[in-house]
Design an enzyme around this catalytic site. Structure first.
Site, PDB file in Angstrom:
ATOM      1  N   ASP A 221       1.037  -1.141  -0.089  1.00  0.00           N
ATOM      2  CA  ASP A 221       0.010  -0.014  -0.025  1.00  0.00           C
ATOM      3  C   ASP A 221       0.895   1.169   0.039  1.00  0.00           C
ATOM      4  O   ASP A 221       1.954   1.349   0.437  1.00  0.00           O
ATOM      5  CB  ASP A 221      -0.967  -0.038   1.305  1.00  0.00           C
ATOM      6  CG  ASP A 221      -1.869   1.025   1.368  1.00  0.00           C
ATOM      7  OD1 ASP A 221      -1.759   1.879   0.408  1.00  0.00           O
ATOM      8  OD2 ASP A 221      -2.693   1.267   2.317  1.00  0.00           O
TER       9      ASP A 221
ATOM     10  N   GLY B 200       0.926   3.857   1.580  1.00  0.00           N
ATOM     11  CA  GLY B 200       0.634   4.791   2.744  1.00  0.00           C
ATOM     12  C   GLY B 200      -0.406   5.794   2.551  1.00  0.00           C
ATOM     13  O   GLY B 200      -0.912   6.308   3.784  1.00  0.00           O
ATOM     14  N   GLY B 201      -1.331   5.838   1.776  1.00  0.00           N
ATOM     15  CA  GLY B 201      -2.231   6.912   1.625  1.00  0.00           C
ATOM     16  C   GLY B 201      -3.516   6.494   2.576  1.00  0.00           C
ATOM     17  O   GLY B 201      -3.994   7.746   3.150  1.00  0.00           O
TER      18      GLY B 201
ATOM     19  N   GLN C 255     -11.136   6.498  -6.808  1.00  0.00           N
ATOM     20  CA  GLN C 255     -11.717   7.159  -5.681  1.00  0.00           C
ATOM     21  C   GLN C 255     -13.251   7.783  -6.139  1.00  0.00           C
ATOM     22  O   GLN C 255     -13.680   7.499  -7.191  1.00  0.00           O
ATOM     23  CB  GLN C 255     -10.835   7.940  -5.114  1.00  0.00           C
ATOM     24  CG  GLN C 255      -9.659   7.544  -4.431  1.00  0.00           C
ATOM     25  CD  GLN C 255     -10.025   6.911  -3.192  1.00  0.00           C
ATOM     26  OE1 GLN C 255     -11.087   6.806  -2.792  1.00  0.00           O
ATOM     27  NE2 GLN C 255      -9.085   6.099  -2.560  1.00  0.00           N
TER      28      GLN C 255
ATOM     29  N   GLY D  11     -11.312   3.631  -1.160  1.00  0.00           N
ATOM     30  CA  GLY D  11     -11.971   4.599  -0.566  1.00  0.00           C
ATOM     31  C   GLY D  11     -13.438   3.902  -0.111  1.00  0.00           C
ATOM     32  O   GLY D  11     -14.271   4.566   0.243  1.00  0.00           O
TER      33      GLY D  11
ATOM     34  N   ASP E 113      -7.838  -7.657   0.357  1.00  0.00           N
ATOM     35  CA  ASP E 113      -7.036  -7.775   1.793  1.00  0.00           C
ATOM     36  C   ASP E 113      -7.895  -7.247   2.787  1.00  0.00           C
ATOM     37  O   ASP E 113      -8.831  -6.409   2.444  1.00  0.00           O
ATOM     38  CB  ASP E 113      -5.746  -6.947   1.307  1.00  0.00           C
ATOM     39  CG  ASP E 113      -6.147  -5.408   1.534  1.00  0.00           C
ATOM     40  OD1 ASP E 113      -5.890  -4.872   2.740  1.00  0.00           O
ATOM     41  OD2 ASP E 113      -6.504  -4.738   0.818  1.00  0.00           O
TER      42      ASP E 113
ATOM     43  N   HIS F 187      -6.240 -20.188  11.768  1.00  0.00           N
ATOM     44  CA  HIS F 187      -7.624 -20.844  11.198  1.00  0.00           C
ATOM     45  C   HIS F 187      -8.192 -19.930  10.294  1.00  0.00           C
ATOM     46  O   HIS F 187      -8.720 -20.219   9.092  1.00  0.00           O
ATOM     47  CB  HIS F 187      -8.428 -21.237  12.538  1.00  0.00           C
ATOM     48  CG  HIS F 187      -9.696 -21.316  12.103  1.00  0.00           C
ATOM     49  ND1 HIS F 187     -10.124 -22.621  11.374  1.00  0.00           N
ATOM     50  CD2 HIS F 187     -10.971 -20.603  12.064  1.00  0.00           C
ATOM     51  CE1 HIS F 187     -11.534 -22.392  11.298  1.00  0.00           C
ATOM     52  NE2 HIS F 187     -11.920 -21.150  11.329  1.00  0.00           N
TER      53      HIS F 187
END
Length: 371
Positions: free
Chosen positions: A87, A89-90, A189, A216, A266, A335
Site C-alpha cells: 500500500d 501509505g495513503g 476514488q 475509499g 485484503d 485458522h
C-alpha cells in the site's frame, strides 16, 4: 481470463517475478513485514498464501528504507519468496486525520511513533516502494472518510488523479532496485457518489495499467453502497485486467464482490478479529470466548480448509484466551487466514468449473450466522 456465465465473477493469473498469483485471491496483511502472530512458513506452507501485503507508511518509519536497501529489499529482509504488494501509505495518512496536512504537493504528517515530521508525495511514495521492492506497488491517493460531501469528495478525487499522473511519471522514469519488474496500480476514488466513481474509473481505465484498484470503500458506508459502487466501477474498468478492492472485508463481502467482478482482496479482519476470539467458518461465526465453549471438546473446525482447526478443541482454545496465552491468538489467526484463503481458492475452482453462482448461493447464507 475465465468468466462465470451466471455472474461477473472471473478467474485469472497475474504473473510476477516472484511467482504467479491465481485469482480470486485473498492477501494477508503484513503491515510491518509480518502477518501478526504467524511466521512465513505457516503462511506459505500451511495456509497457502500466494501473496502478502506490506505497508509503505509503517515500513518507511521502521525499519526504514536504508535498512531495507541494505537487506536487498523486503523479500530478503523477511525471508518471503512469493509476491508482495505494498500500500502506498495513503490509507494510513488518512487515518492520521489529526496529525497530517494535505496540499497539492502531498501530505505532511507526524509520526505516530515519535512525533517527527515527514512528507509523502506521489513521487517519493513510488521511490519508497521501489526501495521496499514489492512486486505490486500502489499509487499515492487520498482516501476520503464517510460521510463526506459531494464537493469534498470531488476535490479529493481530482487531487488523487493529479497525484496519479505524477506518480505514474515517476514510476516510468525510475528503475527497480533489485533487478525484477514491479507493477504500478492506480486507485479509483469518489466516495459513495456514482458520478464521481464513474468519472474516476473512466480516467483510470485510460491509463492502461496491468492492475486497477478500487479504494475509499469499507470506511463506514452502508454495505449496499459498497456493493453498488463496486459494481458501477467494475462495469467500467477493463474486463481483461485484474481488479483489487482494497480493505474488504468479511467472507460474505468477498463472495459478493467476486460475483461483481473483483479479483483481489485484503483485510486485517481475519487476524485482528482472530486475536479477539472471533473465528470464521463455513458454518458461521464462533466467539470462542463465550461460556458455551468451555466444555466443548470437539475440534475447532472439521472442514477441509483448517488443518489447525482439527488439531485443537474449542474448549482448549477458549482456555488459551481465558489465560491470555499468545498461542490462542496464533491458532485463531491461523485458522481464519486458512478459511479466507480456502474461500477464494474454492471460488476460483467453482468459476472454472462453471458452478460459482450456485455454490455461492448455497454457502453464503451461513457465513454471517452466529454459532
Amino acid at each position: 481470463m475465465i468468466f462465470d456465465l451466471n455472474s461477473s465473477a472471473r478467474a485469472c493469473r497475474i504473473q510476477t517475478e516472484h511467482g504467479p498469483i491465481d485469482t480470486p485471491v485473498f492477501m494477508p496483511v503484513g503491515t510491518s513485514g509480518t502477518v501478526k502472530g504467524l511466521n512465513q512458513n505457516q503462511l506459505k506452507d500451511s495456509i497457502g498464501s500466494q501473496i502478502i501485503l506490506g505497508n509503505t507508511y509503517h515500513l518507511y518509519l521502521r525499519p526504514g528504507t536504508e535498512i531495507l536497501k541494505q537487506a536487498g529489499g523486503l523479500h530478503q529482509f523477511i525471508s518471503w519468496p512469493k509476491p508482495i504488494l505494498t500500500d502506498s501509505g495513503g490509507y494510513q495518512v488518512y487515518s492520521l486525520a489529526n496529525r497530517r496536512k494535505i496540499d497539492e504537493i502531498g501530505v505532511r504528517f507526524k509520526s505516530h511513533i515519535d512525533g517527527s515530521t515527514h512528507v509523502f508525495t506521489p513521487e517519493n511514495a513510488v521511490a519508497i516502494q521501489r526501495t521496499i521492492g514489492a512486486d505490486i506497488i500502489m499509487a499515492f491517493d487520498e482516501c476520503t472518510p464517510y460521510p463526506v460531501s459531494h464537493k469534498e469528495a470531488k476535490i479529493s478525487m481530482d487531487r488523487t488523479h493529479r497525484w496519479l499522473d505524477r506518480g505514474l511519471k515517476k514510476f516510468n522514469e525510475s528503475k527497480e532496485c533489485y533487478g525484477y519488474q514491479q507493477i504500478f496500480v492506480p486507485i479509483v476514488q469518489g466516495s459513495i457518489y456514482s458520478d464521481l466513481r464513474k468519472e474516476s474509473a473512466e480516467l483510470i481505465s485510460q491509463k492502461k495499467t496491468n492492475i486497477n484498484a478500487i479504494g475509499g470503500l469499507s470506511v463506514g458506508e452502508p454495505i449496499d453502497l459498497l456493493y453498488q459502487m463496486t459494481q458501477e466501477v467494475c462495469d467500467i474498468l477493463p474486463k481483461d485486467k485484474p481488479r483489487y478492492l482494497m480493505g474488504v472485508g468479511t467472507p460474505r463481502n468477498i463472495l459478493e464482490c467476486i460475483s461483481l467482478g473483483v479479483d483481489m482482496f485484503d483485510c486485517v479482519m481475519p487476524t485482528r478479529n482472530g486475536r479477539n476470539g472471533m473465528l470464521f467458518t463455513m458454518d458461521g461465526i464462533i466467539n470462542i470466548k463465550n461460556q458455551k465453549w468451555k466444555t466443548d471438546f470437539s475440534p475447532i473446525d472439521t472442514n477441509e480448509y483448517s488443518s489447525i482447526g482439527v488439531q485443537y478443541s474449542k474448549a482448549y482454545l477458549r482456555h488459551l484466551f481465558s489465560v491470555n496465552e499468545m498461542l490462542g491468538k496464533q491458532i485463531a489467526s491461523w485458522h481464519n487466514l486458512s478459511f479466507y484463503v480456502w474461500l477464494t481458492n474454492q471460488a476460483r475452482k467453482q468459476i472454472i468449473d462453471g458452478r460459482f453462482a450456485d455454490w455461492k448461493k448455497q454457502i453464503i447464507k451461513n457465513l454471517d450466522k452466529r454459532l
